[in-house]
Design an enzyme around this catalytic site. Structure first.
Site, PDB file in Angstrom:
ATOM      1  N   ALA A  68       4.652  -1.541  11.773  1.00 58.60           N
ATOM      2  CA  ALA A  68       4.354  -1.045  10.425  1.00 58.60           C
ATOM      3  C   ALA A  68       2.855  -1.042  10.195  1.00 58.60           C
ATOM      4  O   ALA A  68       2.104  -1.780  10.841  1.00 58.60           O
ATOM      5  CB  ALA A  68       5.048  -1.922   9.380  1.00 58.60           C
ATOM      6  N   ASP A  69       2.450  -0.208   9.265  1.00 55.98           N
ATOM      7  CA  ASP A  69       1.069  -0.210   8.808  1.00 55.98           C
ATOM      8  C   ASP A  69       1.086   0.118   7.320  1.00 55.98           C
ATOM      9  O   ASP A  69       1.768   1.048   6.890  1.00 55.98           O
ATOM     10  CB  ASP A  69       0.214   0.806   9.552  1.00 55.98           C
ATOM     11  CG  ASP A  69      -1.251   0.582   9.254  1.00 55.98           C
ATOM     12  OD1 ASP A  69      -1.838  -0.324   9.869  1.00 55.98           O
ATOM     13  OD2 ASP A  69      -1.795   1.273   8.367  1.00 55.98           O
ATOM     14  N   THR A  70       0.353  -0.670   6.540  1.00 60.65           N
ATOM     15  CA  THR A  70       0.325  -0.508   5.086  1.00 60.65           C
ATOM     16  C   THR A  70      -1.089  -0.196   4.630  1.00 60.65           C
ATOM     17  O   THR A  70      -2.040  -0.826   5.078  1.00 60.65           O
ATOM     18  CB  THR A  70       0.817  -1.794   4.390  1.00 60.65           C
ATOM     19  OG1 THR A  70       2.143  -2.087   4.849  1.00 60.65           O
ATOM     20  CG2 THR A  70       0.819  -1.644   2.876  1.00 60.65           C
TER      21      THR A  70
END
Length: 188
Positions: A68-70
């Site tokens: 994931a990347d936020t």
């Protein structure tokens, strides 16, 4: 569940995934997180999640990878982590008394299938005074956080409402992550 790997060094993502009772290992890939010229935030977080997943899948080909990347976006501009106190105050001044978006790209990859999605949550910040900013900076919490805040921490007092997934703002949208795992048949 055997052979599940979280491709992240984020303690928040680890805690969120643990809430689901899943058995997983952690492997944090080292990738270039530079924004490509003209890249929109949605494409950026999706690309990074997919790259992280593929990097880990190469070294763990039998595993199922969650990556994931936020990022935060205000007026379609990516708001990163604060470099110093002055930068944090600049970020908070932009977010103050406004709504912004938190986007997380999530990718679940297996040797035979890779699926990804982007989840968007809108966060509203109250009007922040200089004293609010000074007090919050003094806690140390803003360091290393996208947007210079942690919704699951002290910053919650400055956020009157959100629209969308709370766990997305923390760093991993749990509902969508489980749906992706099911789609690659990692869960039975």
């Amino acid at each position: 569940m055997a052979n599940l790997i979280l491709a992240s060094s984020s303690p928040r993502r680890k805690e969120l995934l643990q809430q689901l009772g899943l058995d997983f290992d952690i492997y944090s890939p080292d990738i270039d997180e530079s924004v490509l010229e003209g890249e929109l935030v949605e494409a950026y977080v999706k690309r990074l999640a997919e790259v992280k997943a593929q990097v880990v899948l190469v070294t763990h080909p039998q595993a199922t990878i969650i990556a994931a990347d936020t990022s935060l976006a205000l007026d379609d501009k990516i708001i990163g982590k604060p470099k110093n106190k002055q930068h944090a105050f600049e970020i908070w001044s932009m977010l103050s008394n406004r709504k912004h978006d938190v986007l997380t790209g999530v990718c679940v990859a297996h040797a035979t299938k890779t699926i990804s999605t982007v989840v968007r949550t809108q966060v509203e910040f109250q009007k922040l005074s200089l004293n609010d900013m000074e007090d919050y900076w003094a806690t140390g919490e803003p360091l290393g956080k996208a947007g210079a805040y942690a919704i699951q921490g002290i910053a919650a007092q400055y956020i009157p409402r959100i629209e969308g997934s709370y766990s997305n703002v923390v760093g991993l949208p749990l509902y969508e992550t489980i749906q992706l795992l099911k789609a690659v048949k990692a869960l039975n």
